[in-house]
Design a protein around this motif. Structure first.
Motif: not given
Ligand code: ADP
Length: 604
Positions: A97-120
């Motif tokens: 249920d939690i994973f039906t929607f997770v705001p990226w603001s909760r995962l800032p570290h993952s978001r930063q790398g992924l947004e830049e196109g890197r594997a995290v």
């Protein structure tokens, strides 16, 4: 703490214990299977298969695929599309249920790398802040070591392909990550193609709907153009209702109610099969004051369509909809204008759908509203024409009647004289000829009035004003109608500027009317004044009811239907007022105590 991906890189992936010999081969094979599955376009089943294959090939405990979502209310986040666990490690439904929607603001570290196109890649223990809390609280059981690969194409980041292990500190080789990165970009391509397919399907569906609407509009147009009564309007409305799929379609008319003020009234309503507009509904919507629907009124009065769901309304307007016998969920009202005036609305309501109407639909419905306006206009013109024809028929009947009475006398007397002239004494002959002359004059007068009206319609009546002594003219007119001494003329002698023939015509009409419709006492007053002279023909009869005091000056209008007087043409006053005005004067009716007064003013 250093970013985990860097920590991992610094630790050197190459130094991790060598994987089972066949592992790279397994991953390569998995990539090949993923490629062929995704290319075969097996839809979401294909994605599940790919995850199965990846789970097996990578020896991980958990494989997941998340897709980025821009949610208007919750912001930028992701939703889990598919996930696969090693047997025995099922995720609880709470976690799902939690994973039906997770705001990226909760995962800032993952978001930063992924947004830049890197594997995290990280181990949960090495995380900090909100992301650490997220993994600790939510998914600790399966995710101690995680690697996430961005799914994206051409700079567009669409989601995440991730792998997780229950033991901490698992390391991924660059080769593995390269191969898995290939799967991620295959998934991105697959998603893009899905999006294109969806867009195509949506636009084709929209196009099909538009064609259906245009069809319905053409059908409605045909019915409104060829048809006449309410039935054509009903059929046109039903064609539009079918095309829109609405529960109800209706046409209402705007009226002014003496007590309620401006109201909107039910005119025609059609319902989807299986639905009926009940008597209670009809009664409820039969006559609704616009003041109860203020928002709707503001919109439609300004020529705009008003589309709304009931939840969007406020106060008494919302209450009005909520208390309706049949509760609808959403509605659109489109104004119908005739010659700049709001004449009514055409509307469509849905019982269970909170429908939003797109611009194109509203434009088509506005065209439908214009067509109903034209239809009503045409119906009104037809009614007016029919009324006119009827009143002309009545007029011809009345004129014939009026002419026949004196003509019968003229013809009868003339025939008597011709059959045997010598039979009559001189006195008798004089009386007969006098009667013939009087009756023929009466006919001539009626014809004269008719000619004025006919010419005035086309603006051709000529007047030749000169100075006229009013008193002799008056006495002559009265003598033709009343016996000697029956009518008194009060006031000073006066001279007016008028066409004598036309003045006589007016005075004759007023005297005849006073005799025909007035009371027993008749008097005439002349008041010479500065610039204008007033001539009043007064009688002490019942007079004319207030609501008809202006209308009796309209052609063919009589007041005595109500007052029980005999039939007549209804032209005398029309003609008299027209002539008075042509001579720069006027003729009005007024009540002075118990006296009925026709007041003629003429330039002195
Ligand atoms: P007509 O005499 O042919 O009916 P008029 O235009 O002269 O047409 O008059 C219009 C109507 O006005 C009459 O039919 C009558 O009902 C009303 N009317 C005219 N004069 C009087 C009057 N003096 N008293 C009451 N009603 C009058």
């Amino acid at each position: 703490m250093k970013p985990v991906s860097e920590t991992l890189a610094a630790d050197g992936r190459g130094e991790t214990p060598p994987p089972a010999v066949e592992r790279p081969v397994r991953i390569e094979r998995a990539v090949a299977v993923a490629a062929s599955t995704l290319l075969a376009d097996e839809g979401d089943d294909g994605i599940e298969r790919v995850l199965d294959v990846l789970l097996e090939a990578t020896d991980t405990d958990f494989v997941f695929l998340d897709r980025n979502v821009h949610d208007p209310e919750r912001g930028f986040g992701f939703t889990n599309v598919a996930a696969r666990c090693r047997p025995g490690l099922e995720l609880s439904s709470q976690v799902a249920d939690i994973f039906t929607f997770v705001p990226w603001s909760r995962l800032p570290h993952s978001r930063q790398g992924l947004e830049e196109g890197r594997a995290v890649a990280f181990t949960v223990d090495e995380l900090e802040g909100p992301e650490r809390c997220f993994y600790r609280d939510v998914v600790e059981t399966v995710t101690r070591s995680v690697v996430k690969l961005p799914v994206g194409r051409r700079g567009r980041w669409m989601g995440v392909l991730g792998f997780a292990r229950t033991e901490a500190g698992h390391r991924w080789s660059d080769d593995d990550l390269d191969l898995l990165g290939t799967v991620a970009s295959l998934i991105a391509t697959f998603w893009e193609r899905q999006e294109l397919d969806e867009a195509r399907t949506t636009s084709m569906a929209a196009m099909a709907r538009r064609i259906e609407m245009e069809h319905a509009l053409a059908e409605a147009g045909r019915m409104l153009l060829l048809g006449h009564g309410e039935d054509s309007l009903r059929q046109a409305l039903e064609a539009l209702r079918r095309a829109t799929g609405a529960s109800f379609a209706f046409v209402n008319t705007c009226e002014d109610d003496p007590e309620l003020g401006p109201v909107i009234c039910s005119h025609v309503t059609v319902a989807a099969p299986g639905l009926v507009a009940t008597v209670a509904d009809w009664e409820y919507w039969r006559r609704v004051p616009w003041s109860r629907l203020p928002t709707a009124y503001r919109q439609v009065a300004q020529g705009r369509a008003f589309a709304f769901t009931i939840d969007e309304l406020n106060g008494k307007e919302r209450a009005w909809y909520e208390q309706a016998p049949t509760r609808i969920r959403s509605e659109v009202k489109i104004p119908i204008f005739i010659g700049g005036d709001l004449a009514g609305i055409i509307g469509f309501s849905d019982l269970s759908r909170a429908r939003t109407w797109d611009r194109q639909d509203l434009l088509l419905l506005a065209t439908a509203a214009r067509m109903v306006g034209v239809f009503w206009d045409r119906m009104r013109a037809k009614e007016t024409l029919e009324k006119l024809v009827r009143s002309k028929d009545e007029f011809v009947a009345a004129v014939s009647h009026e002419l026949r009475t004196p003509l019968t006398a003229v013809v009868g007397l003339a025939q008597e004289l011709r059959s045997d002239l010598g039979r009559f004494s001189r006195d008798e002959l004089e009386e007969f000829v006098g009667l013939i002359a009087d009756q023929a004059t009466e006919v001539a007068h009626i014809v004269e009035d008719l000619l004025v009206v006919a010419r005035a319609d086309i603006g051709q009546v000529n007047v030749a004003p000169t100075r006229v002594e009013i008193r002799p003219e008056l006495e002559r007119a009265l003598a033709a109608v009343f016996a000697d001494g029956e009518v008194t003329v009060a006031g000073d002698p006066a001279t007016v500027t008028a066409d004598p023939r036309r003045l006589r015509q007016i005075l004759r009409n007023l005297s005849t009317n006073a005799r025909r419709y007035g009371g027993p006492r008749v008097e005439v007053r002349v008041r010479p004044g500065d610039g204008v002279t007033i001539i009043e023909v007064r009688d002490d009869g019942e007079g004319i009811p207030p609501e008809l005091r202006e209308r009796i000056f309209e052609p063919y209008r009589t007041a005595h239907d109500i007052m029980g007087q005999p039939a007549s043409v209804g032209l005398g006053l029309t003609v008299s007022r027209q002539l008075a005005r042509l001579m720069d004067g006027d003729l009005v009716y007024l009540r002075d105590g118990s006296w009925s007064v026709f007041r003629l003013t003429l330039p002195s």
